[in-house]
Scaffold this active site. Structure first.
Site, PDB file in Angstrom:
ATOM      1  N   SER A   8       1.851   2.590   5.824  1.00  0.00           N
ATOM      2  CA  SER A   8       0.822   2.836   4.841  1.00  0.00           C
ATOM      3  C   SER A   8      -0.427   2.626   5.488  1.00  0.00           C
ATOM      4  O   SER A   8      -0.611   1.185   5.589  1.00  0.00           O
ATOM      5  CB  SER A   8       1.143   2.485   3.366  1.00  0.00           C
ATOM      6  OG  SER A   8      -0.072   2.316   2.542  1.00  0.00           O
ATOM      7  N   HIS A  33       1.778   7.012   6.208  1.00  0.00           N
ATOM      8  CA  HIS A  33       1.558   7.406   4.883  1.00  0.00           C
ATOM      9  C   HIS A  33       0.045   6.976   4.612  1.00  0.00           C
ATOM     10  O   HIS A  33      -0.744   6.047   4.646  1.00  0.00           O
ATOM     11  CB  HIS A  33       2.627   6.260   4.201  1.00  0.00           C
ATOM     12  CG  HIS A  33       2.491   6.356   2.650  1.00  0.00           C
ATOM     13  ND1 HIS A  33       3.530   7.267   2.055  1.00  0.00           N
ATOM     14  CD2 HIS A  33       2.129   5.892   1.626  1.00  0.00           C
ATOM     15  CE1 HIS A  33       3.396   7.264   0.786  1.00  0.00           C
ATOM     16  NE2 HIS A  33       2.355   6.460   0.542  1.00  0.00           N
ATOM     17  N   ASP A  35      -2.406   7.012   1.493  1.00  0.00           N
ATOM     18  CA  ASP A  35      -2.569   6.838  -0.117  1.00  0.00           C
ATOM     19  C   ASP A  35      -3.940   7.214  -0.441  1.00  0.00           C
ATOM     20  O   ASP A  35      -4.904   6.796  -0.290  1.00  0.00           O
ATOM     21  CB  ASP A  35      -2.303   5.336  -0.293  1.00  0.00           C
ATOM     22  CG  ASP A  35      -0.978   4.912  -0.258  1.00  0.00           C
ATOM     23  OD1 ASP A  35      -0.121   5.763  -0.923  1.00  0.00           O
ATOM     24  OD2 ASP A  35      -0.586   3.916   0.433  1.00  0.00           O
ATOM     25  N   MET A  37      -6.221   7.645  -3.880  1.00  0.00           N
ATOM     26  CA  MET A  37      -6.369   7.105  -5.243  1.00  0.00           C
ATOM     27  C   MET A  37      -7.882   7.329  -5.602  1.00  0.00           C
ATOM     28  O   MET A  37      -8.890   7.395  -4.893  1.00  0.00           O
ATOM     29  CB  MET A  37      -6.506   5.607  -5.112  1.00  0.00           C
ATOM     30  CG  MET A  37      -5.106   5.060  -4.494  1.00  0.00           C
ATOM     31  SD  MET A  37      -4.886   3.236  -4.525  1.00  0.00           S
ATOM     32  CE  MET A  37      -3.582   2.925  -3.711  1.00  0.00           C
ATOM     33  N   HIS A  66       0.148  10.756  -0.007  1.00  0.00           N
ATOM     34  CA  HIS A  66       0.631  10.537  -1.380  1.00  0.00           C
ATOM     35  C   HIS A  66      -0.553  10.578  -2.499  1.00  0.00           C
ATOM     36  O   HIS A  66      -1.451   9.728  -2.321  1.00  0.00           O
ATOM     37  CB  HIS A  66       1.114   9.064  -1.306  1.00  0.00           C
ATOM     38  CG  HIS A  66       1.497   8.608  -2.667  1.00  0.00           C
ATOM     39  ND1 HIS A  66       1.847   7.008  -2.892  1.00  0.00           N
ATOM     40  CD2 HIS A  66       1.641   9.086  -3.776  1.00  0.00           C
ATOM     41  CE1 HIS A  66       2.274   6.908  -3.974  1.00  0.00           C
ATOM     42  NE2 HIS A  66       2.191   7.894  -4.738  1.00  0.00           N
ATOM     43  N   MET A  68      -2.330   9.905  -5.591  1.00  0.00           N
ATOM     44  CA  MET A  68      -2.438   9.269  -6.873  1.00  0.00           C
ATOM     45  C   MET A  68      -3.771   9.603  -7.798  1.00  0.00           C
ATOM     46  O   MET A  68      -4.672   8.767  -7.681  1.00  0.00           O
ATOM     47  CB  MET A  68      -2.267   7.396  -6.546  1.00  0.00           C
ATOM     48  CG  MET A  68      -0.987   7.025  -6.300  1.00  0.00           C
ATOM     49  SD  MET A  68      -0.978   5.549  -5.293  1.00  0.00           S
ATOM     50  CE  MET A  68      -1.422   6.042  -3.783  1.00  0.00           C
ATOM     51  N   MET A 137       8.505   4.865  -6.883  1.00  0.00           N
ATOM     52  CA  MET A 137       7.374   3.561  -6.727  1.00  0.00           C
ATOM     53  C   MET A 137       8.174   2.611  -6.921  1.00  0.00           C
ATOM     54  O   MET A 137       8.957   2.317  -8.037  1.00  0.00           O
ATOM     55  CB  MET A 137       6.436   4.095  -7.694  1.00  0.00           C
ATOM     56  CG  MET A 137       5.260   5.120  -7.444  1.00  0.00           C
ATOM     57  SD  MET A 137       4.345   4.600  -5.635  1.00  0.00           S
ATOM     58  CE  MET A 137       4.001   3.205  -5.757  1.00  0.00           C
ATOM     59  N   GLY A 142      -1.226   1.702  -6.957  1.00  0.00           N
ATOM     60  CA  GLY A 142      -2.814   1.486  -7.096  1.00  0.00           C
ATOM     61  C   GLY A 142      -3.160   0.301  -6.141  1.00  0.00           C
ATOM     62  O   GLY A 142      -4.342   0.431  -5.845  1.00  0.00           O
ATOM     63  N   PHE A 143      -2.265  -0.651  -5.831  1.00  0.00           N
ATOM     64  CA  PHE A 143      -2.556  -1.500  -4.885  1.00  0.00           C
ATOM     65  C   PHE A 143      -1.495  -1.873  -3.813  1.00  0.00           C
ATOM     66  O   PHE A 143      -0.386  -1.756  -4.149  1.00  0.00           O
ATOM     67  CB  PHE A 143      -2.984  -2.798  -5.534  1.00  0.00           C
ATOM     68  CG  PHE A 143      -4.298  -2.675  -6.599  1.00  0.00           C
ATOM     69  CD1 PHE A 143      -5.311  -2.679  -6.458  1.00  0.00           C
ATOM     70  CD2 PHE A 143      -3.779  -2.334  -7.768  1.00  0.00           C
ATOM     71  CE1 PHE A 143      -6.350  -2.469  -7.122  1.00  0.00           C
ATOM     72  CE2 PHE A 143      -4.658  -2.055  -8.782  1.00  0.00           C
ATOM     73  CZ  PHE A 143      -5.941  -2.363  -8.462  1.00  0.00           C
ATOM     74  N   GLY A 144      -1.690  -2.239  -2.741  1.00  0.00           N
ATOM     75  CA  GLY A 144      -0.976  -2.795  -1.704  1.00  0.00           C
ATOM     76  C   GLY A 144      -0.613  -4.140  -2.205  1.00  0.00           C
ATOM     77  O   GLY A 144      -0.900  -4.889  -2.980  1.00  0.00           O
ATOM     78  N   ASP A 175       8.259   3.288  -2.170  1.00  0.00           N
ATOM     79  CA  ASP A 175       7.218   2.978  -1.855  1.00  0.00           C
ATOM     80  C   ASP A 175       6.662   1.668  -2.662  1.00  0.00           C
ATOM     81  O   ASP A 175       6.426   1.919  -3.815  1.00  0.00           O
ATOM     82  CB  ASP A 175       6.038   4.223  -1.949  1.00  0.00           C
ATOM     83  CG  ASP A 175       4.597   3.892  -1.814  1.00  0.00           C
ATOM     84  OD1 ASP A 175       4.431   2.925  -1.105  1.00  0.00           O
ATOM     85  OD2 ASP A 175       3.732   4.835  -1.966  1.00  0.00           O
ATOM     86  N   GLY A 176       6.238   0.381  -2.207  1.00  0.00           N
ATOM     87  CA  GLY A 176       5.745  -0.597  -2.622  1.00  0.00           C
ATOM     88  C   GLY A 176       6.632  -1.797  -2.463  1.00  0.00           C
ATOM     89  O   GLY A 176       7.986  -1.866  -2.720  1.00  0.00           O
ATOM     90  N   GLY A 177       6.033  -2.773  -1.531  1.00  0.00           N
ATOM     91  CA  GLY A 177       6.839  -4.108  -1.456  1.00  0.00           C
ATOM     92  C   GLY A 177       8.069  -3.937  -0.489  1.00  0.00           C
ATOM     93  O   GLY A 177       8.928  -4.751  -0.774  1.00  0.00           O
ATOM     94  N   GLY A 197       3.235  -1.141   3.868  1.00  0.00           N
ATOM     95  CA  GLY A 197       1.939  -1.381   4.268  1.00  0.00           C
ATOM     96  C   GLY A 197       1.459  -2.996   4.372  1.00  0.00           C
ATOM     97  O   GLY A 197       1.780  -3.128   5.529  1.00  0.00           O
TER      98      GLY A 197
HETATM   99  C1  DX5 Z   1       0.537   1.538  -3.950  1.00  0.00           C
HETATM  100  C2  DX5 Z   1       0.623   2.789  -2.433  1.00  0.00           C
HETATM  101  C3  DX5 Z   1       1.500   2.082  -1.574  1.00  0.00           C
HETATM  102  C4  DX5 Z   1       1.058   0.981  -0.790  1.00  0.00           C
HETATM  103  C5  DX5 Z   1       2.355   0.136  -0.330  1.00  0.00           C
HETATM  104  O1  DX5 Z   1      -0.008   2.394  -4.676  1.00  0.00           O
HETATM  105  O2  DX5 Z   1       1.292   4.060  -3.011  1.00  0.00           O
HETATM  106  O3  DX5 Z   1       1.693   3.184  -0.649  1.00  0.00           O
HETATM  107  O4  DX5 Z   1       0.179   1.160   0.131  1.00  0.00           O
HETATM  108  O5  DX5 Z   1       1.845  -1.034   0.052  1.00  0.00           O
HETATM  109  P1  DX5 Z   1       2.925  -2.455   0.239  1.00  0.00           P
HETATM  110  O6  DX5 Z   1       3.935  -1.981   1.301  1.00  0.00           O
HETATM  111  O7  DX5 Z   1       1.926  -3.111   0.748  1.00  0.00           O
HETATM  112  O8  DX5 Z   1       3.469  -2.583  -1.115  1.00  0.00           O
HETATM  113 ZN    ZN Z   2       2.082   5.233  -1.464  1.00  0.00          ZN
END
Ligand code: DX5
Ligand code: ZN
Length: 221
Positions: A8, A33, A35, A37, A66, A68, A137, A142-144, A175-177, A197
């Protein structure tokens, strides 16, 4: 199928995006990827068409977009024109999901639906055959750099069971963590696209971090 890694760019260096896109071009990344927002669907604003066009001009890999954003139907054509290869919309943002998915396919893109952590996989029961991808998700969007939610494993299993026999080629994207510590278990459970990400771009060696995710290796830093 082998799992794909989709780093990401949300956590990339926006003052020198070219450097990070070139790194991704050289790396084991399969997709990039992207994102988007809008500050309404999620409490954060990222970037829009102008940036995606710049990324597309440099990228040698498919753009995994993606969205959002609320009311994504309004902008599907623009995202296609900006360079999207995959377009994923949120279940929670679509009133007429079937229509939205058909439109994405008509544009020639892979069509995906994303589910927030509180949205059960069962909501897709009447549309599963029409989807190219489902994005689960594994954090609240919303955030990395947020903490991975362990309830994700059950959702992968639910989705795998739903897709079995009905859509065996479905891409199951997480997606996420995602990091070196959970990727192997996610893939064994049934995920085949892994977004990462923070675990890539905060690494001292992002290229190596991508290889580690691709080959289930552990690395320090
Ligand atoms: C969060 C995004 C993700 C994010 C993942 O809302 O959709 O794609 O960039 O980031 P990490 O891998 O840092 O959780
Ligand atoms: Zn994403």
């Amino acid at each position: 199928m082998d799992h794909l890694v989709s780093p990401s760019i949300l956590t990339a260096n926006f003052a020198n995006l070219q450097k990070d896109i070139e790194m991704l071009n050289q790396s084991d990344a399969d997709w990039m990827h992207v994102d988007v927002m809008d500050g309404v669907f999620v409490p954060n604003i990222s970037f829009g068409f102008a940036i995606i066009k710049q990324i597309k001009a440099l990228a040698k890999k498919p753009l995994d977009v993606h969205l959002m954003i609320v009311d994504p139907d309004r902008y599907l054509q623009e995202f296609k024109d900006a360079g999207a290869d995959n377009i994923t919309v949120h279940f929670e943002a679509c009133t007429h999901l079937n229509r939205t998915i058909q439109k994405i396919k008509e544009l020639g893109c892979r069509a995906g639906v994303a589910l927030n952590p509180a949205t059960p996989v069962a909501m897709l029961d009447d549309i599963i055959e029409d989807l190219d991808m489902v994005l689960i998700m594994s954090v609240n969007p919303g955030f990395g750099a947020q903490k991975f939610l362990a309830g994700t494993y059950k959702k992968i299993t639910d989705l795998k069971n739903m897709a079995a026999g009905r859509n065996p080629n479905l891409y199951i994207e997480i997606d996420g963590g995602v990091d070196q510590n959970n990727i192997e278990k996610l893939v064994k459970t049934g995920a085949n696209i892994l977004v990462a990400g923070n675990s890539v771009f905060s690494s001292s060696n992002p290229n190596k971090a991508i290889s580690a995710l691709k080959h289930f290796e552990k690395m320090n830093g």
